[in-house]
Design an enzyme around this catalytic site. Sequence first.
Site, PDB file in Angstrom:
ATOM      1  N   ARG A   3      -7.063 -62.484  30.111  1.00  0.00           N
ATOM      2  CA  ARG A   3      -5.702 -62.453  29.945  1.00  0.00           C
ATOM      3  C   ARG A   3      -4.712 -62.588  31.165  1.00  0.00           C
ATOM      4  O   ARG A   3      -5.307 -62.172  32.255  1.00  0.00           O
ATOM      5  CB  ARG A   3      -5.267 -61.245  29.281  1.00  0.00           C
ATOM      6  CG  ARG A   3      -5.745 -60.911  27.636  1.00  0.00           C
ATOM      7  CD  ARG A   3      -5.574 -59.605  27.223  1.00  0.00           C
ATOM      8  NE  ARG A   3      -6.095 -58.626  27.687  1.00  0.00           N
ATOM      9  CZ  ARG A   3      -5.476 -57.784  28.585  1.00  0.00           C
ATOM     10  NH1 ARG A   3      -4.222 -57.981  28.778  1.00  0.00           N
ATOM     11  NH2 ARG A   3      -5.780 -56.758  29.136  1.00  0.00           N
ATOM     12  N   LYS A  12      -4.634 -60.508  21.352  1.00  0.00           N
ATOM     13  CA  LYS A  12      -3.775 -59.314  21.660  1.00  0.00           C
ATOM     14  C   LYS A  12      -2.258 -59.645  21.242  1.00  0.00           C
ATOM     15  O   LYS A  12      -1.673 -58.683  21.350  1.00  0.00           O
ATOM     16  CB  LYS A  12      -4.054 -59.346  23.071  1.00  0.00           C
ATOM     17  CG  LYS A  12      -5.484 -58.774  23.499  1.00  0.00           C
ATOM     18  CD  LYS A  12      -5.696 -57.495  22.606  1.00  0.00           C
ATOM     19  CE  LYS A  12      -7.301 -56.701  22.934  1.00  0.00           C
ATOM     20  NZ  LYS A  12      -7.610 -55.603  22.308  1.00  0.00           N
ATOM     21  N   HIS A  53      -5.829 -48.488  19.905  1.00  0.00           N
ATOM     22  CA  HIS A  53      -7.143 -49.421  20.469  1.00  0.00           C
ATOM     23  C   HIS A  53      -8.517 -48.612  20.457  1.00  0.00           C
ATOM     24  O   HIS A  53      -8.670 -47.865  21.422  1.00  0.00           O
ATOM     25  CB  HIS A  53      -6.639 -49.801  21.869  1.00  0.00           C
ATOM     26  CG  HIS A  53      -7.611 -50.743  22.622  1.00  0.00           C
ATOM     27  ND1 HIS A  53      -7.708 -50.729  23.865  1.00  0.00           N
ATOM     28  CD2 HIS A  53      -8.188 -51.878  22.031  1.00  0.00           C
ATOM     29  CE1 HIS A  53      -8.234 -51.946  24.183  1.00  0.00           C
ATOM     30  NE2 HIS A  53      -8.971 -52.424  23.280  1.00  0.00           N
ATOM     31  N   SER A  96     -12.859 -50.392  29.171  1.00  0.00           N
ATOM     32  CA  SER A  96     -14.047 -50.923  29.466  1.00  0.00           C
ATOM     33  C   SER A  96     -15.100 -50.160  30.156  1.00  0.00           C
ATOM     34  O   SER A  96     -14.763 -49.569  31.182  1.00  0.00           O
ATOM     35  CB  SER A  96     -13.743 -52.455  30.426  1.00  0.00           C
ATOM     36  OG  SER A  96     -14.863 -53.304  30.775  1.00  0.00           O
ATOM     37  N   LYS A 138     -17.562 -47.774  24.342  1.00  0.00           N
ATOM     38  CA  LYS A 138     -16.913 -47.811  23.116  1.00  0.00           C
ATOM     39  C   LYS A 138     -17.679 -48.701  22.026  1.00  0.00           C
ATOM     40  O   LYS A 138     -17.922 -48.077  20.951  1.00  0.00           O
ATOM     41  CB  LYS A 138     -15.703 -48.154  23.282  1.00  0.00           C
ATOM     42  CG  LYS A 138     -14.709 -48.367  22.091  1.00  0.00           C
ATOM     43  CD  LYS A 138     -13.327 -48.482  22.470  1.00  0.00           C
ATOM     44  CE  LYS A 138     -12.672 -49.694  23.110  1.00  0.00           C
ATOM     45  NZ  LYS A 138     -13.039 -50.937  22.295  1.00  0.00           N
ATOM     46  N   THR A 139     -18.114 -49.565  22.585  1.00  0.00           N
ATOM     47  CA  THR A 139     -18.833 -50.585  21.461  1.00  0.00           C
ATOM     48  C   THR A 139     -20.236 -50.064  21.227  1.00  0.00           C
ATOM     49  O   THR A 139     -20.552 -50.256  20.128  1.00  0.00           O
ATOM     50  CB  THR A 139     -18.817 -52.032  21.926  1.00  0.00           C
ATOM     51  OG1 THR A 139     -17.503 -52.604  22.214  1.00  0.00           O
ATOM     52  CG2 THR A 139     -19.238 -52.978  20.974  1.00  0.00           C
ATOM     53  N   ASP A 179     -12.139 -52.490  17.637  1.00  0.00           N
ATOM     54  CA  ASP A 179     -11.342 -52.518  18.696  1.00  0.00           C
ATOM     55  C   ASP A 179     -10.134 -52.194  18.348  1.00  0.00           C
ATOM     56  O   ASP A 179      -9.284 -51.457  19.126  1.00  0.00           O
ATOM     57  CB  ASP A 179     -11.245 -53.889  19.083  1.00  0.00           C
ATOM     58  CG  ASP A 179     -10.668 -54.124  20.561  1.00  0.00           C
ATOM     59  OD1 ASP A 179     -10.936 -53.312  21.285  1.00  0.00           O
ATOM     60  OD2 ASP A 179      -9.632 -55.164  20.766  1.00  0.00           O
ATOM     61  N   ARG A 202     -17.789 -63.890  25.984  1.00  0.00           N
ATOM     62  CA  ARG A 202     -17.354 -63.255  24.947  1.00  0.00           C
ATOM     63  C   ARG A 202     -18.047 -63.887  23.734  1.00  0.00           C
ATOM     64  O   ARG A 202     -18.173 -65.280  23.769  1.00  0.00           O
ATOM     65  CB  ARG A 202     -15.847 -63.194  24.791  1.00  0.00           C
ATOM     66  CG  ARG A 202     -15.107 -62.285  25.861  1.00  0.00           C
ATOM     67  CD  ARG A 202     -15.040 -60.864  25.295  1.00  0.00           C
ATOM     68  NE  ARG A 202     -14.218 -60.035  26.190  1.00  0.00           N
ATOM     69  CZ  ARG A 202     -13.622 -58.924  25.695  1.00  0.00           C
ATOM     70  NH1 ARG A 202     -13.912 -58.404  24.802  1.00  0.00           N
ATOM     71  NH2 ARG A 202     -12.893 -58.349  26.828  1.00  0.00           N
TER      72      ARG A 202
END
Length: 531
Positions: free
Chosen positions: A54, A197, A216, A239, A243-244, A258, A323
């Site tokens: 981004r 996003k 988020h 990051s 979390k994932t 997410d 990704r």
Amino acid sequence: MPVHVDLSAHEITVPVVIRNAPPGRLYEDAVTREGAGIVSSGAIAIRSGAKTGRSPADKHVVRRPESESQVWWGPVNHPIDEHTFLLNRQRAVDYLNTRDQIYVVDGFAGWDPACRVKVRVLCARAYHALFMHNMLMRPTLDDLERFGAPDFVIYNAGQFPANPYTAQMTSRTSIDLCLERREQVILGTEYAGEMKKGVFTFMHWFLPARGVLSMHCSANESLADGGGGGDVALFFGLSGTGKTTLSADPARRLIGDDEHGWGDDGIFNIEGGCYAKCIHLAEAKEPEIWRAIRFGTVLENVVYDPATRAVDFESSAITENTRAAYPIDFIANAKLPCTAGHPRNVIFLTCDASGVLPPVSRLSHEQAMYHFLSGYTARVAGTEMGIVEPQVAFSTCFSAAFLVRHPTEYARLLAARLRRHEARAWLVNTGWTGGAYGVGRRIDLSVTRRIIDAIHAGALDVAPVTRDSVFGLDAVTAVPGVVDRVLEPRLAWADEAAWESAARRLAARFRDNFQAYAAAAGADVVAAGPA
């Protein structure tokens, strides 16, 4: 056959408009027109061009009287006037009208029908169309026939640059959002994550106006006896915090990885897909994501062998930010529809590289607000041995880059939900223990999993705690299967005075960061932070 769509309202005059094409058609165009490759798993690998992430410095929001007082202006939301927005919008429309064909993706954001937004994407690349086919909720043919006017439109002309001589432009990249027109314009970047996003940023504006908290975070739900739904957990984290990984639990159903909303009826996923990092991906470590990489999945900026078509997930030759974008139903234990009841546990994940925070702390509601507004984690500056000073990072609400309103608006919504539904809040440190990075060691993933399992089981609700002398945290001192000494950082360090010194340095960073929110947060929340 996809239903015909009239694009005259968007000033699009291209003779060939491909609406909601199936993945197979988009594969063909991506391979023949964009240089994509089909890899051994059946996924499609494609490059995003010069931008592989981004561009937050080039994100703009139109300043208009109707919304001006409600937008959190500053380094996240850079203001532009409506005239500049319209110039960029016209530039995007003109570019799209020079193409021999364009793609339209109509879909939905928000699994709760009461909060659902109709999204339309106009783009010139099959890559972008397939990406958003995966990331939005996919409509049925009947949905398309009744779609009508969209609620939010993305004009993606990312192959065409912004004009840096246009007033208020700072580069040849511009990502512009007009809240009143409900439109996003993308120029000068082909990175597909800007669309994902962009939708999330709009939902950060749209949902709170309806009394719904936009978040988020990832979310999962236990499987009760007989296969029914069980307790729900939310995982907030930046990051590198896990979390994932921690929300992908084979014993629980994934609601989303997410973006979520929390309304009067419970939580819901905003997206129809997942956008997983795949650098260093291995089947043994993350089998759910590994198995999701198949026909229909977009692999972004990965390296693969041109002969065998095998992907080298270890390679960062193009970018570290490789990704995979795939529909959520590619995850075997995903819950469909992606909705659930009210959370029982809200977990804030932090990777504390200074090694001073407890592995797990039970938070009061005021502490939950403080740590939600702080959004702390730490990133290690490098990988050389002996580096002991971490890079401290704060991202308010664990979502600073995508917030539109002031962070305290989201914090107040979270506080109200926690109280109303008697949800527990926890701070879980997945970072270092026994010393800072370079001296101590990373808390073992198996230890963190036991902590999370104990939270899910309710075993920590009444577990013994000890009050941390610097941060005021109630550190849990007994977790099934975890050595007690690990749970108290002061005891895990060889030198307690060194722990105290490091803790006070980090506490000072917390206090400095929180000054921006102190007045709006209130004295009780400020007092819940470190002394």
